[in-house]
Design a protein around this motif. Structure first.
Motif, mmCIF file in Angstrom:
data_model
loop_
_atom_site.group_PDB
_atom_site.id
_atom_site.type_symbol
_atom_site.label_atom_id
_atom_site.label_comp_id
_atom_site.label_asym_id
_atom_site.label_seq_id
_atom_site.Cartn_x
_atom_site.Cartn_y
_atom_site.Cartn_z
ATOM 1 N N GLU A 323 0.828 -1.209 0.000
ATOM 2 C CA GLU A 323 0.000 0.000 0.000
ATOM 3 C C GLU A 323 0.863 1.259 0.000
ATOM 4 O O GLU A 323 0.589 2.223 -0.724
ATOM 5 C CB GLU A 323 -0.923 0.002 1.217
ATOM 6 C CG GLU A 323 -1.952 -1.113 1.246
ATOM 7 C CD GLU A 323 -1.366 -2.457 1.650
ATOM 8 O OE1 GLU A 323 -2.028 -3.488 1.401
ATOM 9 O OE2 GLU A 323 -0.246 -2.477 2.211
ATOM 10 N N ALA A 324 1.939 1.234 0.808
ATOM 11 C CA ALA A 324 2.819 2.401 0.885
ATOM 12 C C ALA A 324 3.567 2.616 -0.425
ATOM 13 O O ALA A 324 3.768 3.754 -0.866
ATOM 14 C CB ALA A 324 3.812 2.233 2.035
ATOM 15 N N ARG A 327 1.183 4.205 -2.820
ATOM 16 C CA ARG A 327 1.009 5.633 -2.511
ATOM 17 C C ARG A 327 2.221 6.432 -2.974
ATOM 18 O O ARG A 327 2.097 7.541 -3.509
ATOM 19 C CB ARG A 327 0.788 5.827 -1.008
ATOM 20 C CG ARG A 327 -0.588 5.403 -0.510
ATOM 21 C CD ARG A 327 -0.840 5.942 0.886
ATOM 22 N NE ARG A 327 0.125 5.451 1.859
ATOM 23 C CZ ARG A 327 -0.016 4.332 2.567
ATOM 24 N NH1 ARG A 327 -1.103 3.576 2.387
ATOM 25 N NH2 ARG A 327 0.893 3.955 3.433
ATOM 26 N N ARG A 330 2.150 6.896 -6.761
ATOM 27 C CA ARG A 330 1.152 7.909 -7.156
ATOM 28 C C ARG A 330 1.621 9.313 -6.800
ATOM 29 O O ARG A 330 1.435 10.252 -7.581
ATOM 30 C CB ARG A 330 -0.189 7.591 -6.490
ATOM 31 C CG ARG A 330 -0.939 6.428 -7.153
ATOM 32 C CD ARG A 330 -2.335 6.288 -6.595
ATOM 33 N NE ARG A 330 -2.313 5.770 -5.238
ATOM 34 C CZ ARG A 330 -2.330 4.472 -4.935
ATOM 35 N NH1 ARG A 330 -2.374 3.565 -5.898
ATOM 36 N NH2 ARG A 330 -2.319 4.068 -3.679
ATOM 37 N N GLU A 331 2.231 9.457 -5.629
ATOM 38 C CA GLU A 331 2.700 10.778 -5.215
ATOM 39 C C GLU A 331 3.761 11.316 -6.164
ATOM 40 O O GLU A 331 3.713 12.486 -6.582
ATOM 41 C CB GLU A 331 3.262 10.719 -3.791
ATOM 42 C CG GLU A 331 3.728 12.078 -3.277
ATOM 43 C CD GLU A 331 4.236 12.033 -1.851
ATOM 44 O OE1 GLU A 331 4.766 13.065 -1.385
ATOM 45 O OE2 GLU A 331 4.124 10.964 -1.191
#
Length: 371
Positions: A323-324, A327, A330-331
């Motif tokens: 999940e990290a 993220r 995407r960031e």
């Protein structure tokens, strides 16, 4: 001028030293490059004459890598000890080489201690050329006891300092406490293959390159890294040794898998995901591409400072959950500041002296000699 390079015991040190070695050859000098059995074909593939300096095998290297202590400090000491043993194993072989082919100058990688020791033994200048941004001084404590007998035999209290210290780190990422060095622009040098247009043409969607570097022995690491970034609407390219291409292609069918020339591919990428390898890091910096570093093998200042500069995100240990990672991807893709900061570093690197500009410094050093 005769120049002996002894860069290190894996493929990447060979690639990192090749631009300077090639510049010296292009200037009319004779260059040999020394290495263990495993890297001799890599040296030859770079168009340089390889010389065997120690009996270490790829199996022994793989065994050492797999048995590395998990504690970073203990790991650094273990690495320093191994490189010190390679130095001891290679000194007599290098001395025999000098009986028939005596170099006028010796160039070594950061913790390849045989370079300054051999240069001292035959009375010629030594040059230290860093492979990447990693501060290799952290390995020195692990070498002390192993090298002590050789140092005493040579009448030395410690490994001699280089007569010329070349650093490829962009100034904005340099450690203020590091010794004074001569900057040199890092240049890519890696194996090539016949190119296909997609490799040098930017696609119409984000391209993410995933790699675990030159020492990868099995598919698990790359498969797990690829799992983190699939399903995000991006094109995934996985860099892998040829013997892992077929199994990885089956495990990650939506990705392009193979051994691709990263110097060609990187400028077309929007993000490079890796484990903190120096060659991947420097190629990304040179190309102005942001990085996502997942559970780096060496979580040192070199990794942290890139985060602080705003050109990367690093996830360590429990932080590196799927999940990290998603993220983080995407960031980086959505926040244009990562690309902007990466391009600033690429511009800074382009202003550093090129390897060809270092050649006159080495010619002067060899002519002056030691003492």
């Amino acid at each position: 001028m005769k120049v002996l390079f002894v860069p290190g015991n894996s493929p990447y040190p060979v690639y990192s030293h090749t631009p300077l070695a090639t510049s010296l050859r292009n200037a009319g000098h004779q260059v040999f490059m020394g290495g263990i059995d495993w890297v001799l074909p890599k040296i030859a593939a770079m168009g340089l004459p390889p010389v065997k300096i120690a009996p270490l095998t790829v199996e022994e290297v793989a065994s050492f890598v797999s048995s590395m202590p998990s504690d970073p400090e203990e790991s650094a000491r273990a690495v320093g000890g191994v490189y010190a043993r390679i130095a001891l194993d290679s000194l007599d072989t290098l001395t025999e080489l000098a009986e028939n082919w005596r170099p006028d100058i010796v160039v070594g990688g950061g913790m390849f201690y045989c370079a300054p020791l051999f240069a001292h033994r035959i009375g010629v200048p030594s040059v230290r050329l860093e492979w990447d941004r990693l501060d290799t001084r952290m390995y020195d404590p692990g070498s002390v006891e192993v090298l002590r007998p050789a140092l005493e035999k040579e009448g030395l209290e410690r490994v001699p300092d280089p007569d010329l210290w070349l650093d490829v780190c962009p100034p904005s990422l340099s450690d203020p406490s590091a010794p004074r060095t001569q900057p040199m622009q890092w240049m890519a040098a890696n194996p090539q293959r016949p190119l296909e247009p997609w490799m040098y043409v930017k696609p119409d969607r984000p391209r993410i390159y995933v790699t675990a570097g030159t020492r990868l022995q099995e598919t698990r690491v790359l498969r797990e890294m690829a799992d983190h970034v699939t399903g995000l609407g991006a094109e995934i390219v996985i860099g892998a040794p040829e013997d892992l291409v077929e199994p990885l292609s089956k495990e990650v069918p939506e990705a392009r898998v193979g051994w691709f020339p990263l110097d060609v591919l990187a400028p077309t990428c929007d993000l490079i995901v890796h484990h903190g390898g120096g060659g991947t890091d420097m190629t990304a910096l040179k190309s102005g591409v942001p990085q996502l570093v997942v559970d780096p093998e060496y979580p040192t200042r070199a990794v942290r400072v890139l985060d602080e500069y705003g050109a990367a995100i690093t996830l360590i240990g429990e932080e590196a959950s799927p999940e990290a990672v998603g993220r983080g991807v995407r960031e980086i893709l959505l926040d244009t500041s990562f690309r902007q900061r990466s391009r600033e570093l690429a511009s800074e690197m382009s202003q550093m002296p090129k390897p060809a500009e270092i050649v006159p410094l080495m010619e002067e050093l060899a002519a002056r000699g030691v003492g």
